[in-house]
Write a protein that holds these residues in place. Structure first.
Motif, mmCIF file in Angstrom:
data_model
loop_
_atom_site.group_PDB
_atom_site.id
_atom_site.type_symbol
_atom_site.label_atom_id
_atom_site.label_comp_id
_atom_site.label_asym_id
_atom_site.label_seq_id
_atom_site.Cartn_x
_atom_site.Cartn_y
_atom_site.Cartn_z
ATOM 1 N N THR A 91 47.973 -16.322 -7.321
ATOM 2 C CA THR A 91 48.438 -17.302 -8.295
ATOM 3 C C THR A 91 49.947 -17.454 -8.199
ATOM 4 O O THR A 91 50.697 -16.467 -8.230
ATOM 5 C CB THR A 91 48.056 -16.858 -9.727
ATOM 6 N N ILE A 92 50.417 -18.685 -8.090
ATOM 7 C CA ILE A 92 51.845 -18.942 -7.887
ATOM 8 C C ILE A 92 52.621 -18.835 -9.197
ATOM 9 O O ILE A 92 53.679 -18.202 -9.257
ATOM 10 C CB ILE A 92 52.055 -20.331 -7.246
ATOM 11 N N ASP A 93 52.125 -19.453 -10.265
ATOM 12 C CA ASP A 93 52.854 -19.445 -11.529
ATOM 13 C C ASP A 93 52.962 -18.025 -12.066
ATOM 14 O O ASP A 93 51.949 -17.340 -12.262
ATOM 15 C CB ASP A 93 52.137 -20.323 -12.554
ATOM 16 N N PRO A 94 54.191 -17.522 -12.335
ATOM 17 C CA PRO A 94 54.335 -16.121 -12.755
ATOM 18 C C PRO A 94 53.716 -15.826 -14.110
ATOM 19 O O PRO A 94 53.221 -14.715 -14.342
ATOM 20 C CB PRO A 94 55.862 -15.919 -12.778
ATOM 21 N N VAL A 95 53.739 -16.800 -15.026
ATOM 22 C CA VAL A 95 53.130 -16.564 -16.339
ATOM 23 C C VAL A 95 51.633 -16.363 -16.194
ATOM 24 O O VAL A 95 51.040 -15.419 -16.726
ATOM 25 C CB VAL A 95 53.431 -17.745 -17.294
ATOM 26 N N GLU A 96 51.000 -17.259 -15.452
ATOM 27 C CA GLU A 96 49.558 -17.158 -15.241
ATOM 28 C C GLU A 96 49.220 -15.893 -14.461
ATOM 29 O O GLU A 96 48.229 -15.211 -14.740
ATOM 30 C CB GLU A 96 49.060 -18.400 -14.510
ATOM 31 N N ARG A 97 50.062 -15.569 -13.459
ATOM 32 C CA ARG A 97 49.817 -14.369 -12.666
ATOM 33 C C ARG A 97 49.904 -13.119 -13.544
ATOM 34 O O ARG A 97 49.047 -12.223 -13.450
ATOM 35 C CB ARG A 97 50.836 -14.281 -11.525
ATOM 36 N N SER A 98 50.897 -13.054 -14.412
ATOM 37 C CA SER A 98 51.044 -11.913 -15.309
ATOM 38 C C SER A 98 49.844 -11.784 -16.245
ATOM 39 O O SER A 98 49.302 -10.692 -16.442
ATOM 40 C CB SER A 98 52.330 -12.046 -16.128
ATOM 41 N N ASP A 99 49.414 -12.897 -16.819
ATOM 42 C CA ASP A 99 48.287 -12.862 -17.755
ATOM 43 C C ASP A 99 47.016 -12.400 -17.063
ATOM 44 O O ASP A 99 46.220 -11.641 -17.621
ATOM 45 C CB ASP A 99 48.081 -14.235 -18.393
ATOM 46 N N LYS A 100 46.798 -12.843 -15.823
ATOM 47 C CA LYS A 100 45.607 -12.428 -15.096
ATOM 48 C C LYS A 100 45.655 -10.937 -14.780
ATOM 49 O O LYS A 100 44.633 -10.229 -14.845
ATOM 50 C CB LYS A 100 45.473 -13.241 -13.815
ATOM 51 N N LEU A 101 46.830 -10.448 -14.421
ATOM 52 C CA LEU A 101 46.949 -9.019 -14.146
ATOM 53 C C LEU A 101 46.736 -8.189 -15.403
ATOM 54 O O LEU A 101 46.119 -7.111 -15.354
ATOM 55 C CB LEU A 101 48.321 -8.725 -13.537
ATOM 56 N N ARG A 102 47.239 -8.661 -16.521
ATOM 57 C CA ARG A 102 47.002 -7.957 -17.790
ATOM 58 C C ARG A 102 45.501 -7.871 -18.082
ATOM 59 O O ARG A 102 44.988 -6.834 -18.503
ATOM 60 C CB ARG A 102 47.695 -8.676 -18.945
ATOM 61 N N THR A 103 44.812 -8.994 -17.871
ATOM 62 C CA THR A 103 43.372 -9.015 -18.117
ATOM 63 C C THR A 103 42.657 -8.005 -17.227
ATOM 64 O O THR A 103 41.739 -7.299 -17.670
ATOM 65 C CB THR A 103 42.811 -10.425 -17.875
ATOM 66 N N ALA A 104 43.080 -7.911 -15.994
ATOM 67 C CA ALA A 104 42.468 -6.938 -15.087
ATOM 68 C C ALA A 104 42.754 -5.510 -15.537
ATOM 69 O O ALA A 104 41.865 -4.648 -15.527
ATOM 70 C CB ALA A 104 42.989 -7.163 -13.664
ATOM 71 N N ALA A 120 49.082 -2.660 -9.374
ATOM 72 C CA ALA A 120 48.814 -3.825 -10.231
ATOM 73 C C ALA A 120 49.776 -3.872 -11.401
ATOM 74 O O ALA A 120 50.242 -4.944 -11.816
ATOM 75 C CB ALA A 120 47.368 -3.792 -10.723
ATOM 76 N N GLU A 121 50.099 -2.701 -11.955
ATOM 77 C CA GLU A 121 51.070 -2.631 -13.058
ATOM 78 C C GLU A 121 52.431 -3.125 -12.586
ATOM 79 O O GLU A 121 53.119 -3.874 -13.287
ATOM 80 C CB GLU A 121 51.186 -1.198 -13.575
ATOM 81 N N GLN A 122 52.830 -2.703 -11.373
ATOM 82 C CA GLN A 122 54.120 -3.130 -10.852
ATOM 83 C C GLN A 122 54.128 -4.634 -10.589
ATOM 84 O O GLN A 122 55.115 -5.325 -10.888
ATOM 85 C CB GLN A 122 54.435 -2.384 -9.561
ATOM 86 N N ASP A 123 53.023 -5.163 -10.086
ATOM 87 C CA ASP A 123 52.926 -6.610 -9.869
ATOM 88 C C ASP A 123 53.034 -7.353 -11.196
ATOM 89 O O ASP A 123 53.664 -8.419 -11.272
ATOM 90 C CB ASP A 123 51.595 -6.957 -9.202
ATOM 91 N N ARG A 124 52.412 -6.804 -12.219
ATOM 92 C CA ARG A 124 52.486 -7.447 -13.547
ATOM 93 C C ARG A 124 53.911 -7.437 -14.062
ATOM 94 O O ARG A 124 54.409 -8.428 -14.627
ATOM 95 C CB ARG A 124 51.539 -6.720 -14.510
ATOM 96 N N ILE A 125 54.620 -6.334 -13.870
ATOM 97 C CA ILE A 125 56.015 -6.247 -14.309
ATOM 98 C C ILE A 125 56.875 -7.254 -13.547
ATOM 99 O O ILE A 125 57.710 -7.968 -14.129
ATOM 100 C CB ILE A 125 56.534 -4.809 -14.112
ATOM 101 N N ASP A 126 56.670 -7.346 -12.253
ATOM 102 C CA ASP A 126 57.434 -8.308 -11.450
ATOM 103 C C ASP A 126 57.143 -9.738 -11.896
ATOM 104 O O ASP A 126 58.049 -10.584 -11.945
ATOM 105 C CB ASP A 126 57.083 -8.134 -9.974
ATOM 106 N N ALA A 127 55.867 -10.002 -12.220
ATOM 107 C CA ALA A 127 55.510 -11.344 -12.693
ATOM 108 C C ALA A 127 56.184 -11.642 -14.030
ATOM 109 O O ALA A 127 56.649 -12.760 -14.273
ATOM 110 C CB ALA A 127 53.991 -11.465 -12.826
ATOM 111 N N ASP A 128 56.252 -10.633 -14.923
ATOM 112 C CA ASP A 128 56.916 -10.836 -16.209
ATOM 113 C C ASP A 128 58.400 -11.113 -16.023
ATOM 114 O O ASP A 128 58.989 -11.943 -16.728
ATOM 115 C CB ASP A 128 56.719 -9.607 -17.098
#
Length: 972
Positions: free
Chosen positions: A107-120, A149-157
């Motif tokens: 997912t390109i959009d960082p907001v959407e990417r962060s939300d999806k990672l949180r859900t996972a 995945a946590e680090q990816d979520r942080i980077d997306a945020d």
């Protein structure tokens, strides 16, 4: 079926968990699921189950475990090479997690990417398969997947502009894992972008000192490079693509588990996407307002593409953060250069209104104290919205004039929501027991023992904050933490009322990381005026969970209306719950905090003594108006003060109802008096409460209280009150007739020592009862005659005359001298208090005599009058007697249906029949069985009752039932 590996192993089907109890079977299943749809050789499973010393037939044992797993519904296929779990990848949370993470990374959009990672990441319930201690070689890679995945979520945020929320979150993460380079870099970057350059530099210095002191290391090169970039304000550190128009993403990290708030979340989304754009959540400390607000913010964030602002309106100590400071932070988040932010509050507010006029913003304001401060921080754009949390309702909150001002009908706002207010107010209530249990189980990762779960759920009082702390501690330390959390729950209690007061989770144990129930309550209590704080602290003196509003008057030394107003302020802040009318509830957890506060703030002796005096006066008034006809407390005075008009009117209206709602409070007050060294007051309360205990057959609390009072009075006096308490206890024990005679003789000696004719008569009455039940009516007549002689002496206890005549008449009844007995009872009825419980006893005995004499019409009239008396004091224990006699009477009048209905009615009143009820009811059941043609069943009932009476030593009833049986046999 659904399989969960990301935490303790769980198997679910159709919404219910499948129990797989044996550890070996769980290990086999875990191994098969970690390599789902792959064949695993039996030797690999043997090595897993028995790494050191496998049994002789290990392969056969594996085959047995697989067979048992299949019986639970787990699809396992056997092949020549081994076994494999045949499952859909989506049925296993690990594979679902991997699929969701992969999708998020595309997912390109960082907001959407962060939300999806949180859900996972929500799928993780703790360490994978932590309950099975599977070797790290099997799980190290899985755990690393989560960290990545946590680090990816942080980077997306960070890319989404959520640096404000990340700054606080990452501080704790770095503290726990200081060597994780990427975490440190993200933390310093978030601090810098949040305008906290000094904090970013301090973070580096603190980290460098810690690494040097504990590990002898320097920060990683990448961290050092970032430190230098921060020092020189390197433009590369700015959020890419924002220029001067920043898009803030400041919502805190969404909570992983939110229980019991589905309706609230659904309504909030409709409100914030509709036409009323301010959603205000209020409720008690720790009830989960902030968690709900954060979840709502994440759910609706896509509707506000210009960003989400977040501000806490109180600091960690509960002090208000000035609106001027908050406006400065929010303006910087909106891209206003620090030098362009004005100094004054008015100018900052005007600039904020200007900056938000054309944006689609969501503003989340946490822990608001006052409406005016919150209003300054609301966006003005017509497509903007706000979520506000507060510990008290904010009914006067008004949005800016440019925001829409219509509440949606779907929100069904309460009366505080004006039709054009644009604000919807909702109280966030504690979770119910089921939701609390579910939340705790999910947080811990596996079900706890039933007793532990019930105790923890009750102790947490439905507060998610407390449940999360308990869950976090248990998830970290396992059930080793239970003894600390449950301290005091298994100690031998002093009393049932005191048990309710003493038991509860220990406040000092409710701390996990930066979560603490005490500090949350501290911030709430700081909002109260001194009078409200004093009432809250002194409520711990009451010692029960529920109590009436009048307790505030003596605790505060004020009138009832002032006390009621103070209660309303406590309810407003969620420190106390309104139960109904003017009755309130203080949960054990909060009472523990209340008691701790009282111990610190002052000497409780004065308000305690005022309160106990008030309880004494009200109990004495209620006892004197209960109309039970008992004389044990008749000599005790009624305290003159304090006069509580409202409470006293409630007693006058219905003393039975008043006692029904207050008897536990009175019992606890008596124990409080004992603990404070006032045994005399405790004794008076115990004697006053005894009448209600008797009418309601509240045997255990009656004995418990009177025994404690007796033991204290035995050494502390006064002696006469001690003997009176001993005599009150004697009939409560239901001793055998011989024991009753022996105890009565001992108490008669004590009554002589006390020089009390009244107590001597009371002792002789108990001895007469013992003689009757032992089948010695002549001895009963002797004791009754001695008692009557004491009454006839000058100054004798005239109040006992009807009681003694009753024992005399009953003895004649046992001798079958019904004419004499009837004559005595007719005299007694002239002395009895009309409508009292004691008159009811006389009417019932006389009605039984009339039935034996064949005067069935008179018998029925007397028995119905007796039943009416017992109903007036709500004593179903005593009401059972005339009702059972009416059933026997109906049989004799050939009204079998009526008799059956009366027997069923008595049975419905009791879960377990007391013996004194059973002895009367069994005769009615036997009569009914025989009358309806089932002679053998009737005989069995009578024989069983005779056997039970003989075993208890009740010769009187054994003889009476034998006579009934003989009469039926002769009739046959």
């Amino acid at each position: 079926m659904e399989f969960r590996l990301l935490g303790p192993l769980e198997v679910w089907t159709d919404g219910a968990e499948v129990r797989i109890g044996r550890r070996q079977e769980r290990l086999v299943l875990a191994a098969l699921l970690l390599k789902a749809n792959e064949v695993i050789a039996p030797t690999e499973l043997v090595d897993l189950l028995w790494p050191h010393d496998p049994p002789t037939d290990a392969a056969g044992a594996v085959q047995v475990y697989v067979s048992r797993l299949r019986k639970t519904g787990v699809p396992i296929e056997g092949t020549r090479d081994g076994y494999r779990a045949v499952v859909e990848p989506e049925a296993v949370d690990l594979y679902r997690f991997r699929r969701m993470v992969a999708e998020a990374r595309r997912t390109i959009d960082p907001v959407e990417r962060s939300d999806k990672l949180r859900t996972a990441l929500v799928l993780w319930r703790g360490e994978p398969l932590a309950d099975l201690f599977v070797g790290t070689h099997a799980l190290a890679g899985v755990e690393e997947e989560r960290r990545a995945a946590e680090q990816d979520r942080i980077d997306a945020d960070l890319a989404a502009g959520r640096h404000h929320a990340l700054a606080d979150e990452l501080a704790a993460r770095v503290e726990a894992d200081p060597l994780r380079e990427q975490l440190v870099i993200a933390w310093m970057t978030a601090l810098y972008r949040a305008g906290r350059k000094a904090d970013a530099l301090a973070a580096y210095s603190g980290l460098a000192d810690r690494l040097a002191g504990e590990f002898g290391l320097d920060p990683a090169p990448a961290v050092r490079r970032l430190y230098l970039a921060v020092r020189r304000d390197d433009p590369a550190l700015r959020l890419p693509g924002t220029g001067g128009d920043a898009v803030p993403r400041e919502l805190p990290a969404d909570i992983s588990v939110l229980a019991g708030r589905d309706d609230l979340l659904e309504e909030a989304q409709g409100v914030l996407k509709g036409t009323a754009r301010v959603y205000c959540l209020w409720g008690a400390a720790g009830v989960g307002k902030s968690a709900a607000a954060t979840r709502i913010g994440h759910l609706v964030s896509a509707a506000f593409p210009d960003g989400q602002l977040f501000a806490r309106l109180q600091d960690v100590h509960g002090a208000p953060v000035p609106p001027q400071t908050l406006l400065g932070r929010m303006l910087r988040s909106l891209g206003v250069a620090p030098r362009a932010i004005p100094k004054s509050l008015d100018d900052r507010a005007a600039l904020f209104r200007e900056q938000t006029a054309d944006r689609r913003l969501l503003v989340v304001l946490d822990d608001a104290l006052h409406s005016p401060d919150a209003e300054l921080l609301l966006p003005t754009g017509p497509a903007s919205a706000a979520i506000i949390t507060s510990r008290r309702p904010l009914p006067d909150l008004a949005p800016p004039a440019t925001m829409p001002c219509t509440s949606p009908e779907s929100a069904t706002p309460p009366p505080t929501d004006g039709p054009t207010s644009g604000v919807v107010h909702r109280q966030v209530l504690p979770l119910d027991a089921d939701a609390s249990r579910g939340l705790l189980t999910r947080l811990v990762g596996h079900p706890l023992r039933d007793h532990a779960t019930r105790t923890l759920v009750t102790g947490c009082a439905g507060l998610p904050l407390a449940l999360r702390i308990v869950g976090a501690r248990l998830a970290l330390s396992g059930e080793d933490a239970l003894p600390t959390l449950l301290a005091g729950h298994d100690d031998p209690p002093v009393s049932a009322p005191r048990r309710r007061a003493q038991h509860g989770l220990q406040l000092d144990s409710l701390v996990a990381g930066d979560l603490a129930v005490r500090s949350s309550l501290d911030r709430t209590l700081a909002l109260l005026d001194p009078e409200g704080q004093a009432l809250f602290e002194r409520l711990s003196l009451v010692g029960v969970t529920e109590f009436p509003s009048w307790v505030a008057a003596p605790l505060l030394d004020c009138d009832e209306s002032t006390g009621l107003a103070a209660f309303e302020r406590l309810v407003e802040l969620g420190l106390v719950d309104l139960v109904s009318g003017q009755y309130y509830k203080l949960h054990d957890l909060v009472r523990s905090y209340s008691a701790a506060r009282l111990a610190v703030t002052g000497n409780p002796a004065e308000p305690r003594d005022r309160y106990l005096t008030a309880v004494h006066r009200l109990t004495a008034l209620a006892d004197s108006q209960l109309n039970h006809g008992m004389t044990l407390a008749s000599h005790l005075e009624v305290p003159a003060h304090p006069v509580l008009g409202v409470a006293e009117q409630q007693i006058a209206d219905d003393p039975t109802l008043w006692f029904g709602r207050t008897w536990q409070l009175i019992g606890t007050a008596a124990f409080t008096a004992l603990e404070s060294g006032n045994a005399e007051l405790a004794g008076k309360l115990g004697i006053r409460l005894n009448g209600y205990h008797v009418t309601q057959e509240l045997l255990e609390p009656r004995i418990e209280l009177l025994e404690a009072v007796r033991d204290a009075l035995k050494t502390a006096g006064p002696f006469e009150l001690y003997v009176r308490t001993e005599i009150a206890l004697l009939p409560a024990y239901h001793r055998s007739p011989r024991e009753l005679l022996t105890e009565g003789t001992r108490l008669l000696e004590l009554a002589v020592q006390a020089e009390s004719p009244y107590l001597q008569v009371r002792a002789l009455v108990e001895m007469s009862h013992g003689a009757r039940w032992a089948g010695e009516p002549e001895l009963a007549l002797t004791h009754s005659t001695r008692a009557l002689a004491l009454i006839d002496q000058p100054g004798g206890p005239e109040s006992m005359r009807s009681v003694v005549l009753r024992t005399l008449a009953s003895a004649y009844t046992d001798l079958h001298d019904y004419a004499a007995a009837q004559e005595w009872f007719e005299q007694i009825l002239q002395l009895s208090v009309p409508g009292s419980m004691m008159e009811g006893l006389d009417l019932a005995i006389l009605g039984e005599i009339k039935m034996e004499l064949g005067e069935l019409g008179d018998s029925e009239q007397l028995l119905r009058r007796a039943a009416a008396n017992f109903r007036s004091v709500s004593s179903y224990y005593h009401l059972a007697w005339p009702t059972a006699l009416l059933a026997r009477l109906a049989v004799r009048r050939q009204r079998a249906d009526e008799a059956a209905q009366l027997v069923a009615e008595v049975n419905s009143w009791f879960e377990t029949l007391p013996w004194s009820v059973e002895i009367h009811l069994r005769a009615a059941e036997a009569d009914l069985a025989i009358a309806t043609g089932n002679q053998e069943a009737g005989r069995e009932i009578l024989l069983a009752t005779i056997k039970k009476a003989e075993a208890r030593g009740d010769s009187q009833f054994a003889t009476a039932y034998q006579q009934i049986l003989d009469a039926h046999d002769q009739a046959d």
